[in-house]
Design a protein around this motif. Structure first.
Motif, PDB file in Angstrom:
ATOM      1  N   GLY A  97     -96.360  -7.704 -78.176  1.00 32.80           N
ATOM      2  CA  GLY A  97     -96.022  -8.441 -79.377  1.00 32.80           C
ATOM      3  C   GLY A  97     -96.842  -9.703 -79.535  1.00 32.80           C
ATOM      4  O   GLY A  97     -97.882  -9.895 -78.883  1.00 32.80           O
ATOM      5  N   GLU A  98     -96.365 -10.603 -80.405  1.00 30.09           N
ATOM      6  CA  GLU A  98     -97.081 -11.837 -80.719  1.00 30.09           C
ATOM      7  C   GLU A  98     -97.360 -12.677 -79.474  1.00 30.09           C
ATOM      8  O   GLU A  98     -98.389 -13.342 -79.390  1.00 30.09           O
ATOM      9  CB  GLU A  98     -96.258 -12.652 -81.716  1.00 30.09           C
ATOM     10  CG  GLU A  98     -96.203 -12.070 -83.113  1.00 30.09           C
ATOM     11  CD  GLU A  98     -97.438 -12.419 -83.933  1.00 30.09           C
ATOM     12  OE1 GLU A  98     -98.124 -13.401 -83.597  1.00 30.09           O
ATOM     13  OE2 GLU A  98     -97.718 -11.698 -84.908  1.00 30.09           O
ATOM     14  N   GLY A  99     -96.450 -12.656 -78.517  1.00 27.13           N
ATOM     15  CA  GLY A  99     -96.627 -13.501 -77.349  1.00 27.13           C
ATOM     16  C   GLY A  99     -97.483 -12.903 -76.258  1.00 27.13           C
ATOM     17  O   GLY A  99     -97.728 -13.556 -75.231  1.00 27.13           O
ATOM     18  N   ASP A 100     -97.960 -11.669 -76.472  1.00 26.79           N
ATOM     19  CA  ASP A 100     -98.683 -10.968 -75.407  1.00 26.79           C
ATOM     20  C   ASP A 100    -100.196 -10.994 -75.564  1.00 26.79           C
ATOM     21  O   ASP A 100    -100.933 -10.996 -74.575  1.00 26.79           O
ATOM     22  CB  ASP A 100     -98.215  -9.508 -75.335  1.00 26.79           C
ATOM     23  CG  ASP A 100     -96.744  -9.382 -74.987  1.00 26.79           C
ATOM     24  OD1 ASP A 100     -96.337  -9.993 -73.979  1.00 26.79           O
ATOM     25  OD2 ASP A 100     -96.015  -8.710 -75.726  1.00 26.79           O
ATOM     26  N   ILE A 101    -100.681 -10.956 -76.798  1.00 30.60           N
ATOM     27  CA  ILE A 101    -102.128 -10.900 -77.013  1.00 30.60           C
ATOM     28  C   ILE A 101    -102.481 -11.584 -78.327  1.00 30.60           C
ATOM     29  O   ILE A 101    -101.777 -11.442 -79.331  1.00 30.60           O
ATOM     30  CB  ILE A 101    -102.648  -9.445 -77.010  1.00 30.60           C
ATOM     31  CG1 ILE A 101    -104.178  -9.413 -77.141  1.00 30.60           C
ATOM     32  CG2 ILE A 101    -101.978  -8.605 -78.094  1.00 30.60           C
ATOM     33  CD1 ILE A 101    -104.788  -8.040 -76.886  1.00 30.60           C
ATOM     34  N   SER A 102    -103.564 -12.349 -78.322  1.00 32.19           N
ATOM     35  CA  SER A 102    -104.094 -12.977 -79.539  1.00 32.19           C
ATOM     36  C   SER A 102    -105.144 -12.055 -80.134  1.00 32.19           C
ATOM     37  O   SER A 102    -106.121 -11.705 -79.463  1.00 32.19           O
ATOM     38  CB  SER A 102    -104.698 -14.345 -79.215  1.00 32.19           C
ATOM     39  OG  SER A 102    -103.716 -15.226 -78.727  1.00 32.19           O
ATOM     40  N   LEU A 103    -104.953 -11.680 -81.378  1.00 32.81           N
ATOM     41  CA  LEU A 103    -105.793 -10.667 -82.020  1.00 32.81           C
ATOM     42  C   LEU A 103    -106.141 -11.111 -83.434  1.00 32.81           C
ATOM     43  O   LEU A 103    -105.261 -11.499 -84.208  1.00 32.81           O
ATOM     44  CB  LEU A 103    -105.055  -9.333 -82.052  1.00 32.81           C
ATOM     45  CG  LEU A 103    -105.636  -8.195 -82.901  1.00 32.81           C
ATOM     46  CD1 LEU A 103    -107.003  -7.768 -82.388  1.00 32.81           C
ATOM     47  CD2 LEU A 103    -104.674  -7.002 -82.913  1.00 32.81           C
TER      48      LEU A 103
END
Length: 483
Positions: free
Chosen positions: A286-292
């Motif tokens: 989710g949002e807290g796992d990877i910056s994309l």
């Protein structure tokens, strides 16, 4: 007379550090030959050039999509909506769509500035299109509408790069936009080579090696660029490779910069486009796992609206304070052009089955993509029959990127002329056949290998002429420089 205040030596050294585009020699010579053909008929062994260097479909004769242009025309000149004959000239769904779009603007006028992220209602439409494509929700607040894909790429480089100690992992070969943007920002390029033997896939072991090597030299690697479908390679990543890349970025704390501008251009049945965001969410990241950050544009696909300068970036996995800074940088340019914003919304929300334009829209779309597929297949088959040439199957995008094993005598001849072997080959090809290609050194290549990029955009009826000219030239070239 006062001396000139500006000299080359006084310019920004980062501008001077930009490499001269190695394709310029080819382009300049092609322009000269074009002028000579027009002014001195018979001066060359051909009477027309075949431009395979341009990823600019409409300049190559591709017609714009009727539905898209109807909506744009009505939005540009709303008075048409008040005329009775409009109902017979324009499709009913184009009229309805234009009415709905115009209602988003004060006074129904598209000549003013919009919100710096783009018109809110158009971002809502694009977010809905992304949600439908991926099967996972998209927040319109994560969308920044842009003048094509280049400005948001430059924007992200501005945000990520602090000084020369910061670096970005970038594929080789790749579009020169990325390497040039890094030079302008003073970043350190951390190259990783795509694996030609595996259809230009990404080897995670190579990524790790390049990352560790850069870090050991004190480089702070901030992000990783991936282009899918590939430019200049025409490959489409398999889902397992995408998963490996996402896991690698998550584990190493890298921002994933996903160039997905050719997502509509897929030519093989067993390979479908899946966005990196879709894959990440399916992996339960989710949002807290990877910056994309994902980039898309109206310049490519089956629409080829390069001059309309429409695009977007979707920014996910950043906290609110970082997003404020992205917003601040976006606000410096006021807004992207409104026609591009409208066209991007149409690309992400085309006619559906119940719309009047649906049948003609699908026929135009499928016709263009089928033509691209046939041209690519014909080119790849012909190139692979040539001595010393190997060419991976064109799975997507608009290009083939064959490798040419040049004889030692040809390499020596290139050195005598103080030019690269691939540039030498491309110039000889141009002078003898009128075929214009881009040398592989423009995009980067494994040292000691030579390539060229060739677009699949020439008119289909020109492909047999391309093949016959190319095969005859290559046979003579290899005979002349045979070891």
């Amino acid at each position: 007379m006062a001396p000139c205040a500006l000299t080359v030596d006084s310019l920004n050294p980062k501008v001077l550090a930009l490499a001269n585009h190695l394709g310029n020699a080819i382009t300049h010579r092609a322009q000269c030959i074009q002028n000579e053909i027009e002014t001195k008929p018979g001066s060359h062994p051909f009477d027309e050039l075949i431009y395979c260097n341009l990823s600019n479909p409409q300049s190559m004769g591709q017609q714009p999509n009727k539905f898209f242009r109807e909506v744009l025309a009505l939005c540009d000149y709303p008075h048409l909506l008040e005329r009775s004959e409009t109902n017979s000239l324009f499709s009913s769904d184009a009229i309805a769509r234009a009415q709905k779009i115009l209602d988003l603007f004060p006074w129904r006028a598209t000549g003013g500035y919009s919100h710096c992220q783009g018109t809110e209602g158009l971002r809502d439409v694009i977010a809905a299109g992304i949600t439908s494509r991926d099967g996972f929700p998209c927040n319109a607040e994560d969308i920044f509408l842009t003048d094509g894909s280049a400005p948001p790429i430059h924007m992200m480089m501005h945000l990520l790069i602090r000084d020369e100690k910061d670096g970005i992992l970038c594929p080789i070969p790749s579009h020169s936009l990325y390497t040039s943007s890094m030079v302008l920002q003073g970043a350190t390029l951390v190259p990783y080579y795509l694996d030609e033997s595996r259809g230009w896939g990404v080897r995670i072991s190579d990524l790790k090696k390049q990352l560790d090597g850069a870090r050991s030299k004190g480089v702070n690697v901030r992000g990783l660029v991936v282009i899918n479908p590939g430019n200049p390679t025409g490959h489409v990543l398999v889902e397992e490779n995408q998963r490996e890349i996402i896991e690698f970025c998550r584990k190493e704390g890298l921002v994933l910069l996903a160039d997905e501008v050719y997502q509509e251009n897929i030519y093989i049945a067993d390979r479908k486009f899946k966005s990196f965001k879709k894959i990440a969410r399916s992996m339960e990241f989710g949002e807290g796992d990877i910056s994309l950050v994902s980039f898309h544009s109206v310049s490519n696909g089956y629409y080829g609206e390069c001059g309309r300068r429409g695009g977007y970036m979707e920014v996910t996995g950043f906290n609110s304070e970082v997003k404020k800074q992205i917003y601040k940088v976006a606000s410096l340019s006021s807004c992207s052009n409104i026609s591009g914003q409208i066209l991007m919304s149409l690309v992400m929300n085309p006619p559906t089955v119940e719309d009047e334009s649906y049948t003609s829209y699908q026929a135009e779309r499928n016709g263009i993509l089928s033509t691209f597929s046939r041209c690519a297949e014909a080119m790849v088959c012909a190139l692979n029959r040539l001595e010393g040439v190997t060419c991976c199957k064109a799975e997507g995008a608009m290009f083939v990127f064959p490798s040419v094993r040049l004889p030692k005598k040809a390499i020596a001849a290139a050195e005598e002329q103080n030019t690269g072997p691939d540039v030498f080959y491309a110039l000889r090809l141009l002078e003898n056949t009128g075929i214009v290609v881009v040398p592989g050194s423009v995009f980067g290549q494994v040292p000691g290998t030579w390539h060229f990029r060739c677009t699949i955009l020439p008119k289909e009826e020109k492909i047999p002429l391309f093949i016959s000219r190319f095969m005859a030239f290559h046979e003579r070239f290899m005979e002349e420089y045979h070891d």
